[in-house]
Write an enzyme that holds these catalytic residues in place. Structure first.
Site, mmCIF file in Angstrom:
data_model
loop_
_atom_site.group_PDB
_atom_site.id
_atom_site.type_symbol
_atom_site.label_atom_id
_atom_site.label_comp_id
_atom_site.label_asym_id
_atom_site.label_seq_id
_atom_site.Cartn_x
_atom_site.Cartn_y
_atom_site.Cartn_z
ATOM 1 N N ASP A 1 0.861 -1.187 0.000
ATOM 2 C CA ASP A 1 0.000 0.000 0.000
ATOM 3 C C ASP A 1 0.898 1.237 0.000
ATOM 4 O OD1 ASP A 1 -1.922 2.121 1.529
ATOM 5 O OD2 ASP A 1 -3.142 0.642 0.500
ATOM 6 N N TYR B 1 -3.684 13.855 0.427
ATOM 7 C CA TYR B 1 -3.731 15.240 -0.032
ATOM 8 C C TYR B 1 -2.340 15.730 -0.431
ATOM 9 C CZ TYR B 1 -4.797 20.223 -0.117
ATOM 10 O OH TYR B 1 -4.949 21.525 -0.509
ATOM 11 N N HIS C 1 -5.112 -7.702 -0.298
ATOM 12 C CA HIS C 1 -4.312 -6.504 -0.088
ATOM 13 C C HIS C 1 -3.516 -6.533 1.215
ATOM 14 C CE1 HIS C 1 -3.360 -2.285 -0.782
ATOM 15 N NE2 HIS C 1 -3.763 -1.979 0.447
#
Length: 301
Positions: A91, A221, A279
C-alpha cells in the site's frame, strides 16, 4: 532478532492499515529457528507508524508526503546504526519503500513489495499482445477506478472535512476502515473470513483513540498536490540500483501487469504470483508473506 547474523529490515504499512498488520509475522521473521525456519533467514525488524498514522500521532505541519517519509526512514535507520538494510512495504509502504531506496541507495540492499502499481503507459503499442490475465487485470483496474476509489478522491481533496465525522464517531471510523478490509481482502462475504476480527478492531481502535483519521488522510492530499503528482508518486518509474521483488496476491485492490512492471523496475529480479490472498498480505496470508520475504532477501544478504 536473537540471531547474531540477522539483517535489518524496515517494513512499512499503508492505509487503512497500521503496525497491527505485522503482529503475526514478527516472530517468524525475527526468530525463524523458533518457528520451524532457517536461522540464516532472520531479520532485525523496524516497523514504524507512518507520520500522521495511529501511534505516530497527528502531524502538526504540512509537507509530509511520500518523499519526506522516505527521508525520515533513512534517518531512522541511520540513527539505529544500520548501514546496510533491507526494505519491505505494501500500500503506501510500496512507494515509501521504493522512494527510500532511491534516496538511500548506498545503504539499501534490496526492496520487496507486496503490492505494485502499473498504470497504463501512454504508448498504444503497450496494449498489444496482452495475455488473458493481463487483460483481466486491466478490466479490473478500470472498474475499480469507476466504483472503488471514492475514499481516495475525498481523502485527496477534503481530508479535514472527513476527519470531523470519523473522529467524532467510532462507528463511522469502523465502517470507513472495515469496508476496505472487506473489499480489498480475499473475503467472500464477511471480512472475518480473511482477517482476524481482533486484529481489525485493534487496527481501527488505534486510528480512533489517536484521532488520526484526518492526518492519515493528509498523506493522500500531500501526494495529490505535491511534486511529483499522485500518479508519479505511485506509478514511478523506479530507476533503482538494487534488486526488487514483487509479491502479487490475486484479490488485491491493485493487480499489476508484469509486462508493464518490467519497464518500470529495471532491477526487478523476483516476481511471485500467489493463488490466494488480498491486499493485507501479512494479515491474510502470513505464512506466504514470510516465505516470499525470506526467499527474495536470500539473494541480497
Amino acid at each position: 532478532s536473537p540471531e547474531p547474523d540477522a539483517v535489518p529490515l524496515i517494513v512499512t504499512h499503508g492505509w487503512p492499515g497500521s503496525i497491527v498488520e505485522f503482529l503475526d509475522v514478527i516472530g517468524p521473521l525475527t526468530d525463524p529457528r523458533a518457528h520451524g525456519g532457517d536461522p540464516a533467514d532472520a531479520f532485525h525488524l523496524v516497523i514504524p507508524s507512518i507520520p500522521g498514522y495511529t501511534l505516530s500521532g497527528p502531524t502538526r505541519a504540512p509537507g509530509w508526503d511520500v518523499t519526506r517519509v522516505a527521508k525520515a526512514w533513512a534517518e531512522l535507520m541511520g540513527r539505529l546504526g544500520y548501514d546496510h538494510y533491507c526494505v519491505q512495504g505494501g500500500d503506501w509502504g510500496m512507494p515509501i519503500s521504493l522512494q527510500l531506496a532511491l534516496n538511500d541507495p548506498e545503504h539499501v540492499a534490496g526492496v520487496h513489495v507486496n503490492m505494485f502499481v502499473t498504470f497504463p503507459p501512454n504508448d498504444p503499442d503497450a496494449f498489444a499482445d496482452l495475455d488473458e490475465l493481463a487483460q483481466a487485470r486491466l478490466q479490473f483496474a478500470l472498474g475499480f477506478q469507476q466504483d472503488g476509489m471514492g475514499w481516495q478522491r475525498i481523502q485527496s481533496t477534503r481530508p479535514q472535512t472527513l476527519a470531523y465525522g470519523l473522529t467524532d464517531s467510532p462507528v463511522g471510523q469502523l465502517a470507513w476502515i472495515v469496508e476496505k478490509f472487506r473489499e480489498w481482502s480475499a473475503a467472500e462475504k464477511e471480512p472475518e473470513e480473511a482477517i482476524d476480527r481482533d486484529h481489525m478492531l485493534t487496527n481501527v481502535m488505534l486510528y480512533w483513540l489517536t484521532r488520526t483519521a484526518g492526518s492519515s488522510a493528509q498523506l493522500y492530499y500531500e501526494s495529490a498536490h505535491g511534486d511529483p503528482a499522485f500518479a508519479a508518486t505511485w506509478g514511478g518509474p523506479w530507476p533503482l540500483a538494487m534488486p526488487v521483488g514483487v509479491a502479487v496476491f490475486p484479490q488485491d485492490a491493485v493487480r499489476p501487469i508484469r509486462k508493464w512492471a518490467d519497464g518500470l523496475l529495471p532491477t526487478l529480479s523476483h516476481w511471485t504470483e500467489f493463488d490466494t490472498g488480498g491486499h493485507f498480505a501479512a494479515l491474510e496470508e502470513p505464512e506466504l508473506f514470510v516465505g516470499d520475504v525470506r526467499t527474495f532477501f536470500r539473494t541480497v544478504r
